[in-house]
Design a protein around this motif. Sequence first.
Motif, PDB file in Angstrom:
ATOM      1  N   LEU A 126       0.841  -1.204   0.000  1.00 49.91           N
ATOM      2  CA  LEU A 126       0.000   0.000   0.000  1.00 49.91           C
ATOM      3  C   LEU A 126       0.869   1.245   0.000  1.00 49.91           C
ATOM      4  O   LEU A 126       0.660   2.173  -0.781  1.00 49.91           O
ATOM      5  CB  LEU A 126      -0.927  -0.002   1.218  1.00 49.91           C
ATOM      6  CG  LEU A 126      -1.942  -1.127   1.285  1.00 49.91           C
ATOM      7  CD1 LEU A 126      -2.633  -1.126   2.638  1.00 49.91           C
ATOM      8  CD2 LEU A 126      -2.937  -1.011   0.166  1.00 49.91           C
ATOM      9  N   PHE A 127       1.848   1.250   0.890  1.00 47.17           N
ATOM     10  CA  PHE A 127       2.770   2.379   0.954  1.00 47.17           C
ATOM     11  C   PHE A 127       3.521   2.534  -0.369  1.00 47.17           C
ATOM     12  O   PHE A 127       3.625   3.635  -0.922  1.00 47.17           O
ATOM     13  CB  PHE A 127       3.758   2.198   2.111  1.00 47.17           C
ATOM     14  CG  PHE A 127       4.957   3.092   2.002  1.00 47.17           C
ATOM     15  CD1 PHE A 127       4.822   4.467   2.127  1.00 47.17           C
ATOM     16  CD2 PHE A 127       6.208   2.567   1.751  1.00 47.17           C
ATOM     17  CE1 PHE A 127       5.921   5.306   2.003  1.00 47.17           C
ATOM     18  CE2 PHE A 127       7.316   3.396   1.629  1.00 47.17           C
ATOM     19  CZ  PHE A 127       7.171   4.765   1.766  1.00 47.17           C
ATOM     20  N   ALA A 128       4.026   1.426  -0.885  1.00 48.23           N
ATOM     21  CA  ALA A 128       4.824   1.472  -2.110  1.00 48.23           C
ATOM     22  C   ALA A 128       4.021   2.047  -3.278  1.00 48.23           C
ATOM     23  O   ALA A 128       4.543   2.848  -4.060  1.00 48.23           O
ATOM     24  CB  ALA A 128       5.354   0.083  -2.450  1.00 48.23           C
ATOM     25  N   GLN A 129       2.749   1.661  -3.393  1.00 46.82           N
ATOM     26  CA  GLN A 129       1.928   2.161  -4.501  1.00 46.82           C
ATOM     27  C   GLN A 129       1.671   3.655  -4.373  1.00 46.82           C
ATOM     28  O   GLN A 129       1.852   4.407  -5.328  1.00 46.82           O
ATOM     29  CB  GLN A 129       0.593   1.415  -4.566  1.00 46.82           C
ATOM     30  CG  GLN A 129      -0.256   1.833  -5.747  1.00 46.82           C
ATOM     31  CD  GLN A 129       0.382   1.476  -7.067  1.00 46.82           C
ATOM     32  OE1 GLN A 129       0.361   0.332  -7.457  1.00 46.82           O
ATOM     33  NE2 GLN A 129       0.956   2.452  -7.748  1.00 46.82           N
ATOM     34  N   GLY A 130       1.250   4.091  -3.207  1.00 47.56           N
ATOM     35  CA  GLY A 130       0.979   5.520  -3.010  1.00 47.56           C
ATOM     36  C   GLY A 130       2.222   6.363  -3.203  1.00 47.56           C
ATOM     37  O   GLY A 130       2.198   7.393  -3.890  1.00 47.56           O
ATOM     38  N   ALA A 131       3.339   5.928  -2.628  1.00 37.30           N
ATOM     39  CA  ALA A 131       4.591   6.674  -2.757  1.00 37.30           C
ATOM     40  C   ALA A 131       5.052   6.714  -4.213  1.00 37.30           C
ATOM     41  O   ALA A 131       5.546   7.743  -4.685  1.00 37.30           O
ATOM     42  CB  ALA A 131       5.661   6.058  -1.861  1.00 37.30           C
ATOM     43  N   ALA A 132       4.880   5.612  -4.922  1.00 35.78           N
ATOM     44  CA  ALA A 132       5.293   5.570  -6.333  1.00 35.78           C
ATOM     45  C   ALA A 132       4.461   6.528  -7.173  1.00 35.78           C
ATOM     46  O   ALA A 132       5.001   7.202  -8.073  1.00 35.78           O
ATOM     47  CB  ALA A 132       5.172   4.146  -6.873  1.00 35.78           C
ATOM     48  N   TRP A 133       3.161   6.600  -6.923  1.00 30.39           N
ATOM     49  CA  TRP A 133       2.311   7.519  -7.684  1.00 30.39           C
ATOM     50  C   TRP A 133       2.646   8.976  -7.376  1.00 30.39           C
ATOM     51  O   TRP A 133       2.649   9.822  -8.269  1.00 30.39           O
ATOM     52  CB  TRP A 133       0.841   7.231  -7.443  1.00 30.39           C
ATOM     53  CG  TRP A 133       0.323   6.049  -8.216  1.00 30.39           C
ATOM     54  CD1 TRP A 133       0.883   5.465  -9.319  1.00 30.39           C
ATOM     55  CD2 TRP A 133      -0.862   5.326  -7.940  1.00 30.39           C
ATOM     56  NE1 TRP A 133       0.102   4.410  -9.746  1.00 30.39           N
ATOM     57  CE2 TRP A 133      -0.987   4.300  -8.915  1.00 30.39           C
ATOM     58  CE3 TRP A 133      -1.838   5.419  -6.956  1.00 30.39           C
ATOM     59  CZ2 TRP A 133      -2.034   3.402  -8.941  1.00 30.39           C
ATOM     60  CZ3 TRP A 133      -2.894   4.517  -6.986  1.00 30.39           C
ATOM     61  CH2 TRP A 133      -2.991   3.520  -7.970  1.00 30.39           C
ATOM     62  N   VAL A 134       2.914   9.286  -6.111  1.00 31.94           N
ATOM     63  CA  VAL A 134       3.303  10.659  -5.768  1.00 31.94           C
ATOM     64  C   VAL A 134       4.606  11.019  -6.481  1.00 31.94           C
ATOM     65  O   VAL A 134       4.718  12.091  -7.080  1.00 31.94           O
ATOM     66  CB  VAL A 134       3.428  10.847  -4.237  1.00 31.94           C
ATOM     67  CG1 VAL A 134       4.047  12.204  -3.894  1.00 31.94           C
ATOM     68  CG2 VAL A 134       2.066  10.706  -3.558  1.00 31.94           C
ATOM     69  N   LEU A 135       5.574  10.115  -6.448  1.00 34.65           N
ATOM     70  CA  LEU A 135       6.851  10.371  -7.119  1.00 34.65           C
ATOM     71  C   LEU A 135       6.668  10.525  -8.628  1.00 34.65           C
ATOM     72  O   LEU A 135       7.208  11.456  -9.237  1.00 34.65           O
ATOM     73  CB  LEU A 135       7.850   9.255  -6.819  1.00 34.65           C
ATOM     74  CG  LEU A 135       9.198   9.383  -7.523  1.00 34.65           C
ATOM     75  CD1 LEU A 135       9.924  10.658  -7.114  1.00 34.65           C
ATOM     76  CD2 LEU A 135      10.049   8.155  -7.233  1.00 34.65           C
TER      77      LEU A 135
END
Length: 173
Positions: free
Chosen positions: A34-43
């Motif tokens: 969950l964290f990885a997906q959200g952080a990847a989209w923000v980046l």
Amino acid sequence: MKRILIALVTLCAVPAAAQAPATASTAANSVRPLFAQGAAWVLAAAEQMPESEYGFKPTPDIRSFGQLVGHVANAQYMICSVARGEASPNQQNWEQVTEKAALIEALRASTAYCNGAYDLGDEAAMQEVNLFGQQMTRLRVLTLNAAHDFEHYGNIVTYMRLKGMVPPSSQGD
């Protein structure tokens, strides 16, 4: 925000094997995707937005696009340092920085720092810590971090749509 938290709590209730790679064996690691997906989209959104639009605000009384990126970097450091049980290594208020390259690097660094927090074992993940004046488990802190990234990614999507851009989550694989 409530819907996101309910969805995240529901996902956390599913056995870890059903929501994380086979190598995952801890509750904290089951939240990592969950964290990885959200952080990847923000980046990805931060990289996609032209630097000339980093000062864009849909209305004068809210954060600019660049300030949102800086806010996510600041928050990841702060929230994950609580989960890790250590002082934040962040020495900069990234909301005050306006250069795209510096903000992207801060976002990458804060994401890498947070990624380590999701390595907590189950005993450590269930230890209580204080965040925002509330006692909660480290696992809840990590779940809140993931939810926070998604919350502000939602803001970022709006900014991008207002600029006629397709956000990363709508671009397909």
